[in-house]
Design a protein around this motif. Sequence first.
Motif, PDB file in Angstrom:
ATOM      1  N   ARG A 599      36.871  -0.113  42.937  1.00  0.00           N
ATOM      2  CA  ARG A 599      36.480   0.636  42.587  1.00  0.00           C
ATOM      3  C   ARG A 599      35.699   1.556  43.445  1.00  0.00           C
ATOM      4  N   LYS A 600      34.851   1.353  44.157  1.00  0.00           N
ATOM      5  CA  LYS A 600      34.350   1.754  45.291  1.00  0.00           C
ATOM      6  C   LYS A 600      34.891   2.415  46.529  1.00  0.00           C
ATOM      7  N   ASN A 601      35.956   1.600  47.242  1.00  0.00           N
ATOM      8  CA  ASN A 601      37.286   2.173  47.762  1.00  0.00           C
ATOM      9  C   ASN A 601      37.428   3.611  47.776  1.00  0.00           C
ATOM     10  N   CYS A 602      38.416   2.783  46.231  1.00  0.00           N
ATOM     11  CA  CYS A 602      39.301   3.742  45.384  1.00  0.00           C
ATOM     12  C   CYS A 602      38.379   5.603  45.221  1.00  0.00           C
ATOM     13  N   MET A 603      37.015   5.462  45.036  1.00  0.00           N
ATOM     14  CA  MET A 603      36.292   6.337  44.815  1.00  0.00           C
ATOM     15  C   MET A 603      36.062   6.873  46.485  1.00  0.00           C
ATOM     16  N   ILE A 604      35.959   6.533  47.219  1.00  0.00           N
ATOM     17  CA  ILE A 604      35.928   6.965  48.792  1.00  0.00           C
ATOM     18  C   ILE A 604      37.472   7.663  49.282  1.00  0.00           C
ATOM     19  N   ILE A 605      38.321   7.276  48.991  1.00  0.00           N
ATOM     20  CA  ILE A 605      39.474   7.536  49.381  1.00  0.00           C
ATOM     21  C   ILE A 605      39.892   8.830  48.316  1.00  0.00           C
ATOM     22  N   LEU A 606      39.346   8.751  46.939  1.00  0.00           N
ATOM     23  CA  LEU A 606      39.634   9.726  46.207  1.00  0.00           C
ATOM     24  C   LEU A 606      38.969  11.442  46.094  1.00  0.00           C
ATOM     25  N   GLU A 607      37.773  11.084  46.394  1.00  0.00           N
ATOM     26  CA  GLU A 607      36.465  11.967  46.915  1.00  0.00           C
ATOM     27  C   GLU A 607      37.178  12.772  48.639  1.00  0.00           C
ATOM     28  N   ASN A 608      37.644  11.369  49.726  1.00  0.00           N
ATOM     29  CA  ASN A 608      38.395  12.291  50.095  1.00  0.00           C
ATOM     30  C   ASN A 608      39.816  13.580  50.161  1.00  0.00           C
ATOM     31  N   PHE A 609      39.759  13.372  49.072  1.00  0.00           N
ATOM     32  CA  PHE A 609      41.473  14.286  48.157  1.00  0.00           C
ATOM     33  C   PHE A 609      40.570  15.151  48.097  1.00  0.00           C
ATOM     34  N   ASP A 610      38.965  14.861  47.148  1.00  0.00           N
ATOM     35  CA  ASP A 610      38.626  15.917  46.482  1.00  0.00           C
ATOM     36  C   ASP A 610      38.414  17.159  48.401  1.00  0.00           C
ATOM     37  N   ARG A 611      37.955  16.768  49.007  1.00  0.00           N
ATOM     38  CA  ARG A 611      37.321  17.777  49.818  1.00  0.00           C
ATOM     39  C   ARG A 611      38.138  18.364  50.494  1.00  0.00           C
ATOM     40  N   ASN A 612      39.901  17.708  50.914  1.00  0.00           N
ATOM     41  CA  ASN A 612      40.271  18.411  51.428  1.00  0.00           C
ATOM     42  C   ASN A 612      41.929  19.152  50.427  1.00  0.00           C
ATOM     43  N   LYS A 613      41.152  19.253  49.215  1.00  0.00           N
ATOM     44  CA  LYS A 613      41.855  19.842  48.439  1.00  0.00           C
ATOM     45  C   LYS A 613      43.243  19.397  48.261  1.00  0.00           C
ATOM     46  N   ILE A 614      43.193  18.102  47.974  1.00  0.00           N
ATOM     47  CA  ILE A 614      44.892  17.829  47.888  1.00  0.00           C
ATOM     48  C   ILE A 614      44.284  17.529  46.064  1.00  0.00           C
ATOM     49  N   THR A 615      43.680  16.933  45.419  1.00  0.00           N
ATOM     50  CA  THR A 615      42.965  17.359  43.898  1.00  0.00           C
ATOM     51  C   THR A 615      41.242  18.158  43.977  1.00  0.00           C
ATOM     52  N   LYS A 616      41.381  17.712  42.622  1.00  0.00           N
ATOM     53  CA  LYS A 616      40.151  18.107  42.599  1.00  0.00           C
ATOM     54  C   LYS A 616      39.418  17.826  40.973  1.00  0.00           C
ATOM     55  N   ARG A 617      38.717  17.045  40.513  1.00  0.00           N
ATOM     56  CA  ARG A 617      37.886  16.518  39.524  1.00  0.00           C
ATOM     57  C   ARG A 617      38.076  17.173  38.513  1.00  0.00           C
ATOM     58  N   ILE A 618      38.691  16.312  37.644  1.00  0.00           N
ATOM     59  CA  ILE A 618      38.151  17.746  35.786  1.00  0.00           C
ATOM     60  C   ILE A 618      37.769  16.366  34.960  1.00  0.00           C
ATOM     61  N   ASP A 619      36.242  16.014  34.568  1.00  0.00           N
ATOM     62  CA  ASP A 619      35.594  15.195  33.718  1.00  0.00           C
ATOM     63  C   ASP A 619      36.296  13.670  34.466  1.00  0.00           C
ATOM     64  N   ASN A 620      37.216  12.897  33.483  1.00  0.00           N
ATOM     65  CA  ASN A 620      36.867  11.395  35.189  1.00  0.00           C
ATOM     66  C   ASN A 620      38.302  11.617  35.264  1.00  0.00           C
ATOM     67  N   LYS A 621      38.856  12.729  35.464  1.00  0.00           N
ATOM     68  CA  LYS A 621      40.495  13.043  35.473  1.00  0.00           C
ATOM     69  C   LYS A 621      41.225  13.886  36.983  1.00  0.00           C
ATOM     70  N   ARG A 622      41.766  13.226  37.988  1.00  0.00           N
ATOM     71  CA  ARG A 622      41.965  13.702  39.035  1.00  0.00           C
ATOM     72  C   ARG A 622      43.466  14.720  38.622  1.00  0.00           C
ATOM     73  N   VAL A 623      43.646  16.519  38.748  1.00  0.00           N
ATOM     74  CA  VAL A 623      44.836  16.379  39.082  1.00  0.00           C
ATOM     75  C   VAL A 623      45.064  17.545  40.407  1.00  0.00           C
ATOM     76  N   PHE A 624      45.859  17.951  40.804  1.00  0.00           N
ATOM     77  CA  PHE A 624      46.447  18.489  41.878  1.00  0.00           C
ATOM     78  C   PHE A 624      45.112  19.853  42.238  1.00  0.00           C
ATOM     79  N   PHE A 625      44.755  20.159  43.045  1.00  0.00           N
ATOM     80  CA  PHE A 625      43.915  21.175  43.523  1.00  0.00           C
ATOM     81  C   PHE A 625      44.524  22.390  43.252  1.00  0.00           C
ATOM     82  N   ASN A 626      46.008  22.848  43.166  1.00  0.00           N
ATOM     83  CA  ASN A 626      46.069  24.157  42.867  1.00  0.00           C
ATOM     84  C   ASN A 626      46.654  24.492  42.000  1.00  0.00           C
ATOM     85  N   SER A 627      46.127  23.082  40.776  1.00  0.00           N
ATOM     86  CA  SER A 627      47.455  23.546  39.564  1.00  0.00           C
ATOM     87  C   SER A 627      46.131  23.982  38.445  1.00  0.00           C
TER      88      SER A 627
END
Length: 627
Positions: A599-627
């Motif tokens: 879970r820790k490793n996946c959190m680090i990777i997903l937060e990187n995707f958020d910073r690089n505007k691949i995804t954005k977090r909405i509550d406990n889910k992630r969607v594409f940044f431009n959606s």
Amino acid sequence: MKNVIIGTAGHIDHGKTTLIKALTGRETDTLDEEKKRGISINIGFTYFDLPSNKRVGIVDVPGHEKFIKNMLAGASGLDMVLLVVSAEEGVMPQTVEHLDILSYLNVKKGIVVLTKCDAVDPEFVSLVKEDVSEKIKDTFLAGSEIIEVDSISRRGIDKLIHKIDELSDDIEDKNVYSPARLNIDRVFSVKGFGTVITGTLFEGKINIDDDLIIYPKNLKTKIRSIQVHGEDVKTAYAGQRTAINISNVKVEDIERGNVLASPNSLEESMMLDVKLSAVKHTEKSIKHWDRLRLYHGTREILCRAVPLNIEKIEPGESAFVQLRLEESIVSKKGDKFVLRLYSPMETIGGGVIIDPSPKKHKRFDDKVIDALIVKEKGDLKDIIEEFIKSSEEYLSIKEIMSYSGAHEADVTKSLDKLIEEGKLLNINNIYMHINKYNMLRDKAVDLLDNYHKKFRLRKGMLKEELRSKVASKFKTREMDLLLDRFSNEGIIKVVGNIVSLKEFEVKLNEAQKSIFTNIKKKLKACGMSSILTIEEVCENNNYNEVLESMIGEDIEKLDDMYIMDKEIYERAKKILIDYIEKNGEITLGEYRDLVDSSRKNCMIILENFDRNKITKRIDNKRVFFNS
């Protein structure tokens, strides 16, 4: 339809208000004090229709010396003036001062109206006319017809109306294509409507629901309704007297002298560079640091005069002057102004604004004087080039239009010509002088050269770091275009977000190549099941230096601590993208199951995707940044 604004001028009690009533059938003295004292204190406004069906706004300004400030506010934006002279008294002090003021405000057309002609015999009227002709021979009214009227009997009124109609045909059309600008001369509240402002729309047009700014207070407001000559309209055009109902601003937040204008169309300044002409009929000169009263639009501001190319300005002389203001002002190049002494309050001069937002100048600086000469007398192309060359900002066409006061079509033509001549560059609709471009290019080369010498194993400098050091006022898009130009010139190369000099290559010695291989093996072995920190990978400083050379191409830096093999990172990203494309969203738990990691490793990777505007977090889910 052509919009015409006429103003009256002349000495107190020479019959200006009575003349307007004869022309329009309306009373412009509305204050109880005005009616009681029989003189105009504030500015009066009304209108009438000419035989040609043109509707003319008319401004009645006070003639008494004590109310000259109100007269100046009313004289802003006039197309034509009726210089009113009583046949009983002839030319008086305020007649002369009003003439000076109107000349400085660049009023070009006018008629001399000799009032109260039934009160004196014809012989005396002839003498007064001769005196008036002599007094106006060196002014813009030289040679103007002198029309005899009597406002009570209406003698000569029809002749005056036809003369106004004739002159109005030659009045230049206003600039309706520039950003809107209205000098506010009255502010009041109407029950059920709220705040109302009035003024002459100096340029541009204003529509209902427009979002505008009140300068220099930078108050945002929206246009609720517009009246022109008492009638509701959807749009007001340059040259029209308007009453405008605005929202989101209280009456007490606005005052005469403020300016209603389009957003980002005006810039505040505490200084003005001007060409100043002193009045002839005075014994007073204008000296360095004299405290004066500046009248611009409907505004009065105290200022200090700094003559730039002369010790002092004698009566009748002209000079370049920097005015140091005691309050900020918004203005444009080409605006006219009037100066009066601080005390006694006499008109001492006036002129034209050459630079509405200058730097502070030293006196007798030849470079400053040469630049002012270009700005004053050069053609539009020269003026624009000098403005862009001397500006510390990167300028849009709106800012250049605001400075030059010219139509958009003329500004665009001049800009295109300057670009064609190789003197300007257009970077994402931001205009830059070639001198500035060359300076930025040289600065970037020096920075990268020093960077390569200091960090021989790094592939180059991050784009954001280079932007902050070379052109911090540029947005990312403008910086990318600038780097593209540098790259096209064969000076630099850009790989991802790394910038280096064109010829620079990272060269590893045998020992460093061995370290490179060890780092690759260590990160490959981790896969997605574990993520290492920089400290865990680097055994010593030599390892750290080689690792830095690998970031971007061989290694993905997830955050300040953790790193991952680039190929594995790209695989982790593809897994995420494929899942969201199919399901629309992903949770941390779902991603953990997909990549079979903690879970820790996946959190680090997903937060990187958020910073690089691949995804954005909405509550406990992630969607594409431009959606």
